[in-house]
Design an enzyme around this catalytic site. Structure first.
Site, short mmCIF file in Angstrom:
data_model
loop_
_atom_site.label_atom_id
_atom_site.label_comp_id
_atom_site.label_asym_id
_atom_site.label_seq_id
_atom_site.Cartn_x
_atom_site.Cartn_y
_atom_site.Cartn_z
N HIS A 142 3.00 -12.22 -14.56
CA HIS A 142 4.44 -11.99 -14.47
C HIS A 142 5.05 -13.16 -13.69
CE1 HIS A 142 3.59 -10.80 -10.38
NE2 HIS A 142 2.76 -9.87 -10.80
N HIS B 127 3.28 -14.45 -10.57
CA HIS B 127 2.14 -15.37 -10.79
C HIS B 127 2.66 -16.76 -11.17
CE1 HIS B 127 0.06 -11.48 -12.04
NE2 HIS B 127 -0.71 -11.93 -11.07
N ARG C 65 1.47 -3.91 -11.74
CA ARG C 65 1.50 -2.45 -11.76
C ARG C 65 2.88 -1.89 -12.13
NH1 ARG C 65 -2.53 -0.03 -7.52
NH2 ARG C 65 -4.10 -1.64 -7.51
#
Ligand code: PAF
Length: 278
Positions: free
Chosen positions: A25, A28, A178
């Protein structure tokens, strides 16, 4: 991987490295951009590390989309996306782990026994194989970053560890793989973590310096949201992660909260301006 790194190091390149568990995402990608800025060859790893998940901690359900990850990595200009497989990295008979005495015994380490042992072990293995000069980690996993810094110092890895600020969605939710597991309602509820820390920061500015009072306020605020279960809320020293009772210097406020079945973590440095004033 190691041959590639050796060759490029010999040619004088500065290899920077971002280890990830994939399902990339923006958070990162910001680590990768920073790593690319600091080095001149960029390696990332995509590996969901089984040894850092306890039973029931969702290893099997960890989201993954390798094609998408590789496409994003290419767009950022990653030179190597290293994707070890589990059997190569943890072959039969694997029996050596790295652990630490102090830092893992706080925050997430208390409810995720063995988690940081798994993290340290995989990160050390990746460092040995990739052999980077620089490695970038997100401050969202503040405890992980502190533990990796300690490990690198203690075990004489010649790697510069860089911490990079947490990336947030426009509304403040800390980016995490998550988050993809949250329902739309839970996604809104998830904002209670950052909001509770902002409230604590404001109370501190208004001279409420008692950590227990701020923690109680944050807990009440979080519990007023549906589907939430607090794992921990702590105010602690950013270096040792030991609890702080009265806030007279910059401290770390850190929390883990289950929203539905998804465990979210977030943190914030409170009282940062006392540093500037000093
Ligand atoms: O932060 C993560 O994604 C993981 O803990 C890491 C550092 C890639 C090790 O598996």
């Amino acid at each position: 991987m190691t041959n590639w790194s050796d060759r490029h190091r010999r040619e004088g390149h500065l290899i920077s490295f971002v280890p990830t568990m994939g399902f990339l995402h923006e958070g990162h990608l910001s680590l990768m951009k920073e790593a690319k800025r600091l080095g001149d060859k960029l390696v990332i790893s995509l590996f969901v590390n089984p040894t850092q998940f306890g039973p029931g901690e969702g290893f099997d359900a960890y989201p993954s989309d390798l094609d998408r990850d590789l496409k994003l990595a290419r767009e950022i200009g990653v030179d190597v996306a290293f994707t070890p497989n589990k059997a190569d990295f943890y072959p039969q008979g694997f029996d050596t782990f790295i652990d630490q005495e102090k830092l893992p015994n706080h925050l997430c380490g208390l409810s995720r026994s063995g988690h940081f042992r798994g993290v340290m072990t995989i990160v050390a293995k990746l460092f040995n194989v990739v052999n980077p000069a620089i490695s970038v980690f997100g401050e969202k996993d503040f405890q992980q970053l502190a533990i990796i810094r300690r490990m690198v110092k203690d075990l004489n890895f010649h790697i510069r560890i860089i911490g990079h600020p947490t990336m947030r969605e426009a509304d403040g939710l800390a980016m995490s793989s998550r988050n993809s597991k949250l329902t739309p309602d839970q996604r809104i509820t998830g904002l209670c973590l950052i909001k509770s820390m902002e409230k604590a920061q404001n109370r501190l500015k208004n001279k409420e310096t008692n950590a227990a009072t701020l923690i109680k306020g944050a807990a009440e605020f979080i519990c007023s949201h549906p589907d939430t279960k607090i794992d921990y809320i702590k105010i602690c020293d950013p270096d040792t992660l030991e609890d702080v009772a009265e806030i007279d210097r910059p401290v770390l406020m850190a929390m883990a909260v289950n929203v539905g079945t998804t465990r979210l973590i977030d943190n914030m440095i409170l009282n940062e301006e006392t540093n500037d004033a000093a």
